[in-house]
Design an enzyme around this catalytic site. Structure first.
Site, mmCIF file in Angstrom:
data_model
loop_
_atom_site.group_PDB
_atom_site.id
_atom_site.type_symbol
_atom_site.label_atom_id
_atom_site.label_comp_id
_atom_site.label_asym_id
_atom_site.label_seq_id
_atom_site.Cartn_x
_atom_site.Cartn_y
_atom_site.Cartn_z
ATOM 1 N N SER A 14 51.283 24.921 -10.476
ATOM 2 C CA SER A 14 50.159 25.438 -9.699
ATOM 3 C C SER A 14 49.418 26.553 -10.430
ATOM 4 C CB SER A 14 50.673 25.989 -8.369
ATOM 5 O OG SER A 14 51.191 24.924 -7.614
ATOM 6 N N ALA A 16 53.790 27.079 -13.874
ATOM 7 C CA ALA A 16 52.759 27.565 -12.957
ATOM 8 C C ALA A 16 52.059 28.791 -13.534
ATOM 9 C CB ALA A 16 53.383 27.893 -11.611
ATOM 10 N N LEU A 43 0.836 -1.200 0.000
ATOM 11 C CA LEU A 43 0.000 0.000 0.000
ATOM 12 C C LEU A 43 0.869 1.248 0.000
ATOM 13 C CD1 LEU A 43 -2.788 -1.000 2.547
ATOM 14 C CD2 LEU A 43 -2.474 -1.660 0.152
ATOM 15 N N ARG A 78 32.650 13.418 -7.307
ATOM 16 C CA ARG A 78 31.308 13.449 -7.900
ATOM 17 C C ARG A 78 31.132 12.291 -8.879
ATOM 18 N NH1 ARG A 78 30.892 19.121 -10.402
ATOM 19 N NH2 ARG A 78 28.969 18.170 -11.212
ATOM 20 N N ARG A 96 1.023 14.386 6.610
ATOM 21 C CA ARG A 96 1.828 14.851 7.733
ATOM 22 C C ARG A 96 3.279 15.154 7.353
ATOM 23 N NH1 ARG A 96 -0.161 9.911 11.426
ATOM 24 N NH2 ARG A 96 -0.827 9.150 9.372
HETATM 25 C C1 UD1 Z 1 -1.815 2.316 9.854
HETATM 26 C C2 UD1 Z 1 -2.690 1.285 10.590
HETATM 27 C C3 UD1 Z 1 -2.306 1.273 12.065
HETATM 28 C C4 UD1 Z 1 -0.840 0.919 12.192
HETATM 29 C C5 UD1 Z 1 0.044 1.882 11.352
HETATM 30 C C6 UD1 Z 1 1.455 1.348 11.292
HETATM 31 C C7 UD1 Z 1 -4.882 1.138 9.505
HETATM 32 C C8 UD1 Z 1 -6.298 1.582 9.527
HETATM 33 N N1 UD1 Z 1 -4.090 1.660 10.442
HETATM 34 O O1 UD1 Z 1 -2.079 3.603 10.373
HETATM 35 O O2 UD1 Z 1 -3.079 0.306 12.762
HETATM 36 O O3 UD1 Z 1 -0.458 0.952 13.542
HETATM 37 O O4 UD1 Z 1 -0.434 1.952 10.007
HETATM 38 O O5 UD1 Z 1 2.320 2.253 10.681
HETATM 39 O O6 UD1 Z 1 -4.521 0.357 8.659
HETATM 40 N N2 UD1 Z 1 -2.673 4.007 2.189
HETATM 41 C C9 UD1 Z 1 -3.215 3.819 0.945
HETATM 42 N N3 UD1 Z 1 -4.476 4.269 0.700
HETATM 43 C C10 UD1 Z 1 -5.246 4.858 1.646
HETATM 44 C C11 UD1 Z 1 -4.678 5.036 2.930
HETATM 45 C C12 UD1 Z 1 -3.400 4.590 3.171
HETATM 46 O O7 UD1 Z 1 -2.570 3.285 0.046
HETATM 47 O O8 UD1 Z 1 -6.404 5.208 1.342
HETATM 48 C C13 UD1 Z 1 -1.301 3.521 2.441
HETATM 49 C C14 UD1 Z 1 -0.338 4.632 2.786
HETATM 50 O O9 UD1 Z 1 0.365 5.062 1.631
HETATM 51 C C15 UD1 Z 1 0.624 3.978 3.771
HETATM 52 C C16 UD1 Z 1 -0.208 2.872 4.401
HETATM 53 O O10 UD1 Z 1 -1.315 2.667 3.546
HETATM 54 O O11 UD1 Z 1 1.745 3.397 3.136
HETATM 55 C C17 UD1 Z 1 -0.659 3.229 5.803
HETATM 56 O O12 UD1 Z 1 -1.441 4.414 5.765
HETATM 57 P P1 UD1 Z 1 -1.319 5.522 6.887
HETATM 58 O O13 UD1 Z 1 -2.297 6.589 6.552
HETATM 59 O O14 UD1 Z 1 0.081 5.914 7.079
HETATM 60 O O15 UD1 Z 1 -1.865 4.713 8.156
HETATM 61 P P2 UD1 Z 1 -1.504 4.962 9.684
HETATM 62 O O16 UD1 Z 1 -2.348 6.074 10.199
HETATM 63 O O17 UD1 Z 1 -0.052 5.062 9.852
HETATM 64 MG MG MG Z 2 1.509 5.282 8.483
#
Ligand code: UD1
Ligand code: MG
Length: 442
Positions: free
Chosen positions: A386, A404, A8, A314, A15
């Protein structure tokens, strides 16, 4: 091990307060998502689907070659997982669910979860739990005599539930036959009005299936939601990269001041001084000394070379065996052959410096005319005096000497002396007379 995975990564990362999608923020020089997918790939999953948001081509690019599915509206983690239905169609083994913002999960841990799911008691969902020092925003794991009973999100938790030390890392392994039928049942009656993936556990229990928890390391399971958590994850990762470098035979002086990239390669008996920073793509041979405050990126340093202090290598810098690169020297896209010395205050770009050549302090290869980049070729054993400017394209033959302060615009033949600067003229007593005349004026 036959396993599929849904990652996901569609969240907005609000945030983070960033234009860059959260999962593309770098940790040790590469995006969060790349760390996670790399660890996942080592499990050789049969199928992977990465769930991304709309207009997130950059995320899809990082995820490639894994297929992406788009979650058009961000309605929560369960809704996100549902978008992978087609990719998972007909797969009835364990399905790992991973969060793009929880990137430090190791292959070992993923494996542990999948193995637990396959055990005889056959839990519908195995959740990776942990006890972070500050459980603040994490979902809490409610355990009972039958294992994991349900997960309650921090925002929905009662004070008693909030006191539970066990937290949800977000990582889980679910029975592939049950996952989508259960996901379909999840609603959004909760504090955030979102479809919570965490409701899987309660629903599986209601169907008479058990769910289990596997304990993981807090350091590995940090979820990144803010810049402060990003910095925390960077610190965790750097600590393990430093540890690995020392395990592999490098001496780090002031290890906590040295920053590695995920792919830094160091040979045996390398000494790295304080405040050395590695960007991506650096490989360093045996017995090299990298002195304090040097910055290296996309470069190779061969065995026995000496770099820094305060050197900048680099992309495309290729430092040969036993070569010396000294203080305030910048090297870009240039081969410095064996035993050559570029010791002070110099810019070498788009160049070859032949073996054992000596480049004097303040030498500049003038490689750019505002339009194109041109090559400076310096032969082996050449000596550049140099404060010389070498205006490319230009070739200095083997064994040649440049006086130089020269501005070299034409090739210098091998073994020649080339001096290209204003001739010196001394006017005897001129200064004294000048001062005298000024005195009279008063
Ligand atoms: C979530 C969990 C929480 C857990 C925490 C751990 C749920 C409801 N909550 O909360 O229990 O302790 O992660 O870090 O699952 N995302 C999507 N689509 C959405 C929403 C979120 O793809 O509609 C993805 C975000 O990109 C992210 C992940 O899901 O990678 C978690 O979403 P986030 O909003 O960070 O959940 P938390 O509030 O951290
Ligand atoms: Mg999260």
């Amino acid at each position: 091990m036959s396993v599929a995975a849904i990652v996901l990564a569609a969240g907005l990362g609000t945030r983070m307060k960033s234009r860059l999608p959260k999962v593309l923020h770098p940790l040790a020089g590469r995006p969060l998502l790349a760390h996670l997918l790399d660890n996942l790939s080592q499990l050789s999953p049969e199928r992977v689907a990465v769930v991304i948001g709309p207009e997130q081509e950059a995320v899809a690019k990082t995820a490639a070659p894994h297929p992406c599915v788009v979650q058009a509206e961000r309605l929560g983690t369960a809704h996100a997982a549902l978008q992978a239905r087609r990719e998972m169609e007909g797969f009835d083994g364990p399905v790992l669910i991973l969060f793009g913002d929880t990137p430090l999960v190791t292959t070992e841990t993923m494996k542990k979860l999948v193995l637990r799911q396959g055990q005889a008691d056959n839990p519908a969902v195995v959740v990776l739990g942990f006890r972070p020092a500050d459980p603040a925003g994490y979902g809490r794991l409610v355990l009972d005599g039958n294992g994991l009973q349900r997960i309650v999100e921090a925002k929905d938790a009662s004070p008693e539930e909030r006191a539970i030390p066990w937290c949800n890392s977000g990582v889980m392994a679910a029975d592939g036959r049950l996952l989508f039928p259960l996901l379909d049942k999840i609603g959004n009656q909760n504090a955030k009005g979102e479809y919570y993936l965490t409701d899987l556990v309660r629903l599986a229990r209601e169907q008479g299936r058990i769910c289990a928890m596997v304990e993981g390391e807090a350091e590995e399971l940090l979820g990144i939601n803010s810049r402060a958590e990003l910095a925390e994850a960077e610190a965790i990762l750097q600590k393990s990269l430093r540890h690995a470098a020392m395990e592999n035979g490098a001496t780090l002086i002031g290890p906590e001041t040295i920053f590695f990239s995920w792919d830094t390669k160091l040979g045996r008996d390398v000494i790295v001084g304080p405040n050395v920073v590695f960007g991506p793509g650096v490989s360093v041979g045996d017995d090299v000394e990298l002195r304090p405050f040097s910055h290296l990126e996309g470069c190779k340093v061969a065995a026995g070379a000496l770099v820094g202090p305060f050197a900048r290598l680099r992309p495309g810098a290729d430092v040969g065996h036993g070569a010396h690169i000294g203080n305030f020297v910048e090297i870009k896209k240039a081969v410095i052959e064996e035993g050559a010395k570029v010791n002070h205050l110099t810019y070498i770009g788009d160049a070859r410096i032949g073996a054992k050549a000596n480049i004097g302090a303040g030498t500049i290869t003038c490689n750019y005319d505002g339009f194109g980049k041109y090559l400076t070729d310096i032969g082996s054993g050449a000596f550049i005096g140099s404060n010389s400017s070498l205006v490319a394209p230009v070739k200095i033959g083997d064994g040649a000497i440049v006086g130089a302060g020269s501005v070299i615009t034409q090739d210098v033949p091998a073994d020649a002396l080339s001096v290209a600067r204003g001739r010196q003229s001394n006017l005897p007593d001129w200064a004294a007379k000048f001062r005298q005349s000024k005195k009279k004026d008063k």
